[in-house]
Scaffold this motif. Sequence first.
Motif, PDB file in Angstrom:
ATOM      1  N   SER C  24     173.869 -25.320  29.905  1.00 23.97           N
ATOM      2  CA  SER C  24     174.517 -26.082  28.817  1.00 23.97           C
ATOM      3  C   SER C  24     173.576 -26.221  27.627  1.00 23.97           C
ATOM      4  N   LYS C  25     172.274 -26.203  27.851  1.00 26.11           N
ATOM      5  CA  LYS C  25     171.322 -26.284  26.734  1.00 26.11           C
ATOM      6  C   LYS C  25     170.986 -24.883  26.193  1.00 26.11           C
ATOM      7  N   ARG C  26     171.740 -23.881  26.630  1.00 22.92           N
ATOM      8  CA  ARG C  26     171.504 -22.476  26.230  1.00 22.92           C
ATOM      9  C   ARG C  26     170.044 -22.067  26.433  1.00 22.92           C
ATOM     10  N   LEU C  27     169.461 -22.575  27.536  1.00 25.62           N
ATOM     11  CA  LEU C  27     168.135 -22.083  27.907  1.00 25.62           C
ATOM     12  C   LEU C  27     168.275 -20.912  28.874  1.00 25.62           C
ATOM     13  N   ALA C  28     169.510 -20.723  29.371  1.00 22.40           N
ATOM     14  CA  ALA C  28     169.800 -19.593  30.260  1.00 22.40           C
ATOM     15  C   ALA C  28     171.271 -19.250  30.123  1.00 22.40           C
ATOM     16  N   ALA C  29     171.593 -17.959  30.324  1.00 20.65           N
ATOM     17  CA  ALA C  29     172.998 -17.523  30.244  1.00 20.65           C
ATOM     18  C   ALA C  29     173.686 -17.708  31.582  1.00 20.65           C
ATOM     19  N   CYS C  30     172.904 -17.557  32.668  1.00 19.06           N
ATOM     20  CA  CYS C  30     173.507 -17.563  33.998  1.00 19.06           C
ATOM     21  C   CYS C  30     172.431 -17.891  35.021  1.00 19.06           C
ATOM     22  N   GLU C  51     165.182 -24.023  51.524  1.00 16.72           N
ATOM     23  CA  GLU C  51     165.182 -24.246  50.080  1.00 16.72           C
ATOM     24  C   GLU C  51     166.346 -23.488  49.447  1.00 16.72           C
ATOM     25  N   ILE C  52     166.516 -23.674  48.146  1.00 18.20           N
ATOM     26  CA  ILE C  52     167.492 -22.888  47.375  1.00 18.20           C
ATOM     27  C   ILE C  52     166.722 -22.072  46.346  1.00 18.20           C
ATOM     28  N   ALA C  53     166.895 -20.754  46.385  1.00 14.61           N
ATOM     29  CA  ALA C  53     166.261 -19.884  45.378  1.00 14.61           C
ATOM     30  C   ALA C  53     167.213 -19.760  44.194  1.00 14.61           C
ATOM     31  N   MET C  54     166.625 -19.623  43.001  1.00 12.19           N
ATOM     32  CA  MET C  54     167.416 -19.549  41.771  1.00 12.19           C
ATOM     33  C   MET C  54     166.940 -18.377  40.916  1.00 12.19           C
ATOM     34  N   PHE C  55     167.855 -17.491  40.544  1.00 14.35           N
ATOM     35  CA  PHE C  55     167.567 -16.427  39.563  1.00 14.35           C
ATOM     36  C   PHE C  55     168.144 -16.909  38.237  1.00 14.35           C
ATOM     37  N   VAL C  56     167.280 -17.202  37.281  1.00 21.62           N
ATOM     38  CA  VAL C  56     167.712 -17.722  35.980  1.00 21.62           C
ATOM     39  C   VAL C  56     167.622 -16.592  34.948  1.00 21.62           C
ATOM     40  N   LYS C  57     168.770 -16.167  34.410  1.00 19.66           N
ATOM     41  CA  LYS C  57     168.769 -15.025  33.483  1.00 19.66           C
ATOM     42  C   LYS C  57     168.572 -15.579  32.066  1.00 19.66           C
ATOM     43  N   THR C  58     167.484 -15.165  31.433  1.00 19.81           N
ATOM     44  CA  THR C  58     167.130 -15.788  30.165  1.00 19.81           C
ATOM     45  C   THR C  58     166.245 -14.873  29.306  1.00 19.81           C
ATOM     46  N   ASN C  99     173.337 -16.154  24.810  1.00 22.61           N
ATOM     47  CA  ASN C  99     173.528 -17.400  25.572  1.00 22.61           C
ATOM     48  C   ASN C  99     172.223 -18.056  26.039  1.00 22.61           C
ATOM     49  N   SER C 100     171.099 -17.503  25.617  1.00 22.18           N
ATOM     50  CA  SER C 100     169.818 -18.198  25.887  1.00 22.18           C
ATOM     51  C   SER C 100     169.062 -18.349  24.553  1.00 22.18           C
ATOM     52  N   SER C 101     169.851 -18.773  23.551  1.00 21.32           N
ATOM     53  CA  SER C 101     169.297 -18.903  22.195  1.00 21.32           C
ATOM     54  C   SER C 101     168.628 -20.265  21.993  1.00 21.32           C
ATOM     55  N   GLY C 102     168.848 -21.204  22.941  1.00 18.41           N
ATOM     56  CA  GLY C 102     168.153 -22.488  22.876  1.00 18.41           C
ATOM     57  C   GLY C 102     168.906 -23.588  22.152  1.00 18.41           C
ATOM     58  N   GLU C 103     170.071 -23.268  21.456  1.00 19.73           N
ATOM     59  CA  GLU C 103     170.788 -24.366  20.770  1.00 19.73           C
ATOM     60  C   GLU C 103     171.757 -25.000  21.766  1.00 19.73           C
ATOM     61  N   GLU C 104     171.552 -26.356  21.979  1.00 20.36           N
ATOM     62  CA  GLU C 104     172.396 -27.061  22.944  1.00 20.36           C
ATOM     63  C   GLU C 104     173.835 -27.092  22.446  1.00 20.36           C
ATOM     64  N   THR C 105     174.791 -27.132  23.412  1.00 21.11           N
ATOM     65  CA  THR C 105     176.213 -27.306  23.041  1.00 21.11           C
ATOM     66  C   THR C 105     176.757 -28.408  23.927  1.00 21.11           C
ATOM     67  N   LYS C 106     177.942 -28.973  23.560  1.00 14.45           N
ATOM     68  CA  LYS C 106     178.550 -30.054  24.347  1.00 14.45           C
ATOM     69  C   LYS C 106     178.722 -29.551  25.783  1.00 14.45           C
ATOM     70  N   LYS C 107     178.504 -30.495  26.759  1.00 14.84           N
ATOM     71  CA  LYS C 107     178.711 -30.075  28.158  1.00 14.84           C
ATOM     72  C   LYS C 107     180.199 -29.931  28.428  1.00 14.84           C
TER      73      LYS C 107
END
Lengths: 107, 107, 107
Positions: C24-30, C51-58, C99-107
Motif C-alpha cells: 500500500s505504501k508502494r514500497l513493493a509491487a507484490c 516461519e513464513i518466508a517472503m519474496f518482496v518484488k521491488t 508499483n514500487s515508486s514509493g508514493e503512498e496511496t489510500k489503503k
Amino acid sequence: MLGIVYITAGNMKNASQIARELVSKRLAACVNMFPVSSVYRWKEEIEEDNEIAMFVKTDSSRFEEITKLVKSLHTYEMPAIEFWGIEGEKEYLDWVHVNSSGEETKK
Amino acid sequence: MLGIVYITAGNMKNASQIARELVSKRLAACVNMFPVSSVYRWKEEIEEDNEIAMFVKTDSSRFEEITKLVKSLHTYEMPAIEFWGIEGEKEYLDWVHVNSSGEETKK
Amino acid sequence: MLGIVYITAGNMKNASQIARELVSKRLAACVNMFPVSSVYRWKEEIEEDNEIAMFVKTDSSRFEEITKLVKSLHTYEMPAIEFWGIEGEKEYLDWVHVNSSGEETKK
C-alpha cells in the motif's frame, strides 16, 4: 549463464502444464513448484490471492523461448517472469546445461 | 560474498539432517526448508516427485565444504547445489557471516 | 535495479501485515509468502522453528525504506532482510517498477 526463472501461476494445474512443456521441450532441466499467498497491487486495489511459485532451472539463452511458451499457456494477462543467475556444483550445472539445450524430445 | 545455497532433498528427514549438520559445523547460519513438487528430466524420462527445497544462508567461501558435506549425507547420486549472492541489512548479514565461519562447535 | 527482498517472519499474521503495508505504501509491487521450517544458531544453541518466508518484488532504491518499515512492524529483534537483483520480462518489470515508486496511496 545458468540461472533460475521465477514464475507465479494461478493454480497447480496451469503450473504443472507449463512445467512439463518446459522440461519436455528442453527449455528447462527441472522445475520446483510450491504454493504461496500473494499480496499485490492490481488496478489501484490491494489484492490477495493463492498462487503457485515456480523455480525453473535453465540457461539464460533460453529466456526468450521460455517467455513465449509461458505467455502462450499462462492464465494471466501479464505473468511474473523473472531471472537471476546462479553458480553451483559442477556436475549438477552440467546436467542443467545439457537438459536446457532447447532441442525438443518426444513427451 | 554472502549468499544463498539452494539445495533440494528427497524428504524432510534428509533435509533436516543436512541442515543441522551445516548449522552445527558453522557452515551456515540458518536454513529455511519447504516442500516442493518437482518436474524434471532423468535418463530421458520426464519425472515428477515431491522434494524439500532448502535455502542455506552462508558465505560463498564455505561452498566447497558445504558441497562435500551435502554429498556425504544426501540420498541422491547428484544433488542440486546452487549458489547466488545476496546483499542486505547490515546487522543480519554480520550475523550470517559470524555464524558461517566454518569452526565446528559442540552439537 | 529491480530485485527480490527476502524476509522471514515469525507467523503469517505478521508477514501479511508487513506485506500489505509494503504494497500500500508502494514500497513493493507484490509479495509472495510461504511457510518454511527453519534451523538456525541463536546464542550458541541450534534452534528449530516454523516461519513464513517472503519474496518482496521491488526496486533496490526502496531497500532502506523497506528495512525501516520491516523493523518497525517485525516481531524479531533482528529480522532477516536480504536482497538479490533480477532481470525478466519487460512488461512485468515495468509493472514492478511503477508499483514500487514509493508514493503512498489510500489503503
